[in-house]
Write a protein that holds these residues in place. Structure first.
Motif, PDB file in Angstrom:
ATOM      1  N   UNK A  61      -5.950  -1.283  11.097  1.00 31.53           N
ATOM      2  CA  UNK A  61      -6.848   0.235  10.068  1.00 31.53           C
ATOM      3  C   UNK A  61      -6.634   1.274  10.827  1.00 31.53           C
ATOM      4  N   UNK A  62      -6.596   1.660  12.013  1.00 33.21           N
ATOM      5  CA  UNK A  62      -6.484   3.104  12.513  1.00 33.21           C
ATOM      6  C   UNK A  62      -4.536   3.150  12.516  1.00 33.21           C
ATOM      7  N   UNK A  63      -4.101   2.128  12.392  1.00 34.62           N
ATOM      8  CA  UNK A  63      -2.477   2.314  12.236  1.00 34.62           C
ATOM      9  C   UNK A  63      -2.398   2.856  11.421  1.00 34.62           C
ATOM     10  N   UNK A  64      -3.318   1.946  10.036  1.00 36.84           N
ATOM     11  CA  UNK A  64      -2.922   2.493   8.423  1.00 36.84           C
ATOM     12  C   UNK A  64      -2.550   3.737   7.979  1.00 36.84           C
ATOM     13  N   UNK A  65      -0.901   3.941   7.733  1.00 33.83           N
ATOM     14  CA  UNK A  65      -1.259   5.318   7.293  1.00 33.83           C
ATOM     15  C   UNK A  65      -1.251   5.723   5.441  1.00 33.83           C
ATOM     16  N   UNK A  66      -2.352   6.903   5.388  1.00 32.78           N
ATOM     17  CA  UNK A  66      -2.674   6.368   3.440  1.00 32.78           C
ATOM     18  C   UNK A  66      -3.456   5.769   3.097  1.00 32.78           C
ATOM     19  N   UNK A  67      -2.931   5.671   1.636  1.00 32.37           N
ATOM     20  CA  UNK A  67      -3.749   4.547   0.819  1.00 32.37           C
ATOM     21  C   UNK A  67      -3.643   3.472   1.449  1.00 32.37           C
TER      22      UNK A  67
END
Length: 95
Positions: A61-67
């Protein structure tokens, strides 16, 4: 602070609380008879495995970008419900 950061902090805080509860259950299990202790240890290991899975999802989750984080959030929500129910069940069984 955006929604993603607030959600991460909420999950992290809950994981820390569950870790403390699992540690308390571990202490109770250590006082049980040998046969009972084996069963408790299996359940506690399953709880720790679920908790570790949530931590890995939290890292994603921490490295997920945008939506994209919203897709991971739905998996974390399901894992949250599962771990919450498992901790409650263990708490009741260890009484």
């Amino acid at each position: 602070m955006d929604d993603k950061d607030a959600y991460r902090q909420k999950i992290k805080a809950q994981l820390d609380q569950w870790r403390a509860e699992i540690d308390k259950l571990q202490a109770k299990a250590s006082e049980a008879s040998a046969d009972t202790k084996i069963e408790y240890d299996k359940q506690l290991q399953a709880l720790r495995d679920k908790q570790q899975e949530m931590r890995q999802q939290l890292d994603e989750l921490g490295s997920a970008s945008g939506d994209a984080w919203k897709d991971i959030k739905s998996g974390l929500d399901a894992a949250w419900d599962d771990l919450e129910a498992s901790v409650k069940n263990a708490r009741e069984r260890f009484g």
